[in-house]
Design a protein around this motif. Structure first.
Motif, PDB file in Angstrom:
ATOM      1  N   THR A 138      35.817  38.479  41.547  1.00  0.00           N
ATOM      2  CA  THR A 138      35.337  37.804  40.319  1.00  0.00           C
ATOM      3  C   THR A 138      34.033  37.027  40.568  1.00  0.00           C
ATOM      4  OG1 THR A 138      36.670  35.752  40.624  1.00  0.00           O
ATOM      5  CG2 THR A 138      37.673  37.532  39.353  1.00  0.00           C
ATOM      6  N   SER A 165      44.074  42.410  37.608  1.00  0.00           N
ATOM      7  CA  SER A 165      42.952  41.888  36.830  1.00  0.00           C
ATOM      8  C   SER A 165      42.906  42.547  35.463  1.00  0.00           C
ATOM      9  CB  SER A 165      41.624  42.158  37.547  1.00  0.00           C
ATOM     10  OG  SER A 165      41.449  41.253  38.585  1.00  0.00           O
ATOM     11  N   HIS A 187      41.655  32.488  38.808  1.00  0.00           N
ATOM     12  CA  HIS A 187      41.930  33.862  39.234  1.00  0.00           C
ATOM     13  C   HIS A 187      42.623  33.884  40.579  1.00  0.00           C
ATOM     14  CE1 HIS A 187      41.195  38.040  40.563  1.00  0.00           C
ATOM     15  NE2 HIS A 187      41.297  38.313  39.273  1.00  0.00           N
ATOM     16  N   CYS A 240      34.802  35.923  35.534  1.00  0.00           N
ATOM     17  CA  CYS A 240      36.249  35.832  35.725  1.00  0.00           C
ATOM     18  C   CYS A 240      36.949  36.045  34.391  1.00  0.00           C
ATOM     19  CB  CYS A 240      36.563  34.445  36.274  1.00  0.00           C
ATOM     20  SG  CYS A 240      38.309  34.007  36.166  1.00  0.00           S
TER      21      CYS A 240
END
Ligand code: ZN
Length: 308
Positions: free
Chosen positions: A148, A247, A112, A152
């Motif tokens: 996260t 995200s 991430h 994640c």
């Protein structure tokens, strides 16, 4: 759930709607409207406000007027006005606008972090060292968000140990306030309670804050689990707007109004006036041109007796 409830008598909120909220919107608010939003939040009693972000306008055109917003807001004494900075370059721009606090962010998962800021966790931490060195002599606080932290979208489950280890490394850099972000809204109350307890035990010298997204409807339950485990700091957004544009699957932030209503009814103080807060929500909805997820915004802060 087998734990002892131990709430604190006061809970601090940082409203992140001017940054986390607005950056996810397609509508770009005028600078003067952003300023009104920030000033309104301060008037309603928010002790901390995330005003804007100094991420490159190339990535985030919604925040291109960060300097103008910072220059135009009222600075209510006692309120902490913070800004998000991705790296030392962003910090340089931010410092010129005299924030009280700069917030840096790093992901709990390597994938991430790479997708979000195009560098490794170690590289991010190295940059924070420089941010901290720039901030300290100017009396600006640096706080961090671990995004996260509860899961994640790329790596799935994030282990509690990995989060505590990363938090420890941030603390070693001189950062003494860390927020754990449930960026994709997968956390559940039992997980949150375990995290809060473990964090407080392992890092008692760090102020812990929690940042929940309501993607799966668990955000308010998570806040209560955290409060009952002794957490006193939360990041929420007016109207429950937000969700990261970077995200996949991220839903809105936990709403400030819903959180304040719930805690106030429980006898926990926040210093925030719900009626004034709802006035700002109405303003926000008008400017965004669409509805917001907050439940209390729709139902109102008081029960209206039905006339028989
Ligand atoms: Zn958020």
């Amino acid at each position: 759930m087998g734990w002892e409830w131990r709430e604190s008598s006061f809970v601090w909120f940082r409203d992140v709607s001017p940054r986390d909220g607005l950056q996810a919107e397609h509508v770009v608010l005028k600078t003067e409207d952003k300023v009104q939003l920030v000033n309104g939040l301060a008037r309603a009693g928010l002790p901390r406000i995330e005003v804007t972000s100094f991420v490159s306008p190339q990535w985030l055109p919604q925040m291109a007027d960060a300097e103008e917003v910072m220059a135009a807001i009222d600075r209510k004494p006692g309120v902490v006005y913070s800004v998000l900075v991705p790296n030392p370059k962003g910090a340089e721009r931010a410092i010129a606008t005299k924030p009280d606090e700069m917030t840096v962010f790093v992901s709990a998962s390597e994938t991430h972090n790479q997708k979000n800021v195009h560098r490794s966790i170690a590289e991010s931490l190295k940059g924070f060292q420089d941010v901290w060195a720039m901030a300290k002599p100017r009396g600006i606080t640096v706080s961090a968000v671990i995004v996260t932290a509860f899961g994640c979208p790329y790596e799935g489950v994030v282990s509690l140990d990995a989060v505590l280890d990363l938090a420890g490394r941030l603390r070693d850099l001189g950062i003494h306030e860390i927020a754990l972000g449930d960026t994709v809204g997968v956390a559940h109350p039992k997980q949150v309670a375990g995290m809060v307890r473990a964090f407080r035990e392992k890092l008692p010298d760090v102020q812990l804050a929690l940042h929940f997204h309501d993607t799966r409807g668990t955000a308010l339950a998570n806040l209560l689990a955290a409060v009952g485990s002794g957490a006193t700091r939360f990041e929420t957004a007016l109207g429950g707007i937000g969700g990261s544009p970077f995200s996949p699957g991220a839903g809105g932030n936990l709403s400030t109004e819903d959180s304040v209503y719930c805690l106030t009814e429980m006898g926990i103080q926040t210093g925030i006036d719900l009626d004034q807060l709802l006035t700002i929500t109405r303003f926000l909805v008008e400017k965004l041109g669409h509805d917001v997820p907050s439940k209390v915004f729709h139902a109102g802060g008081k029960m209206v007796p039905v006339n028989k």
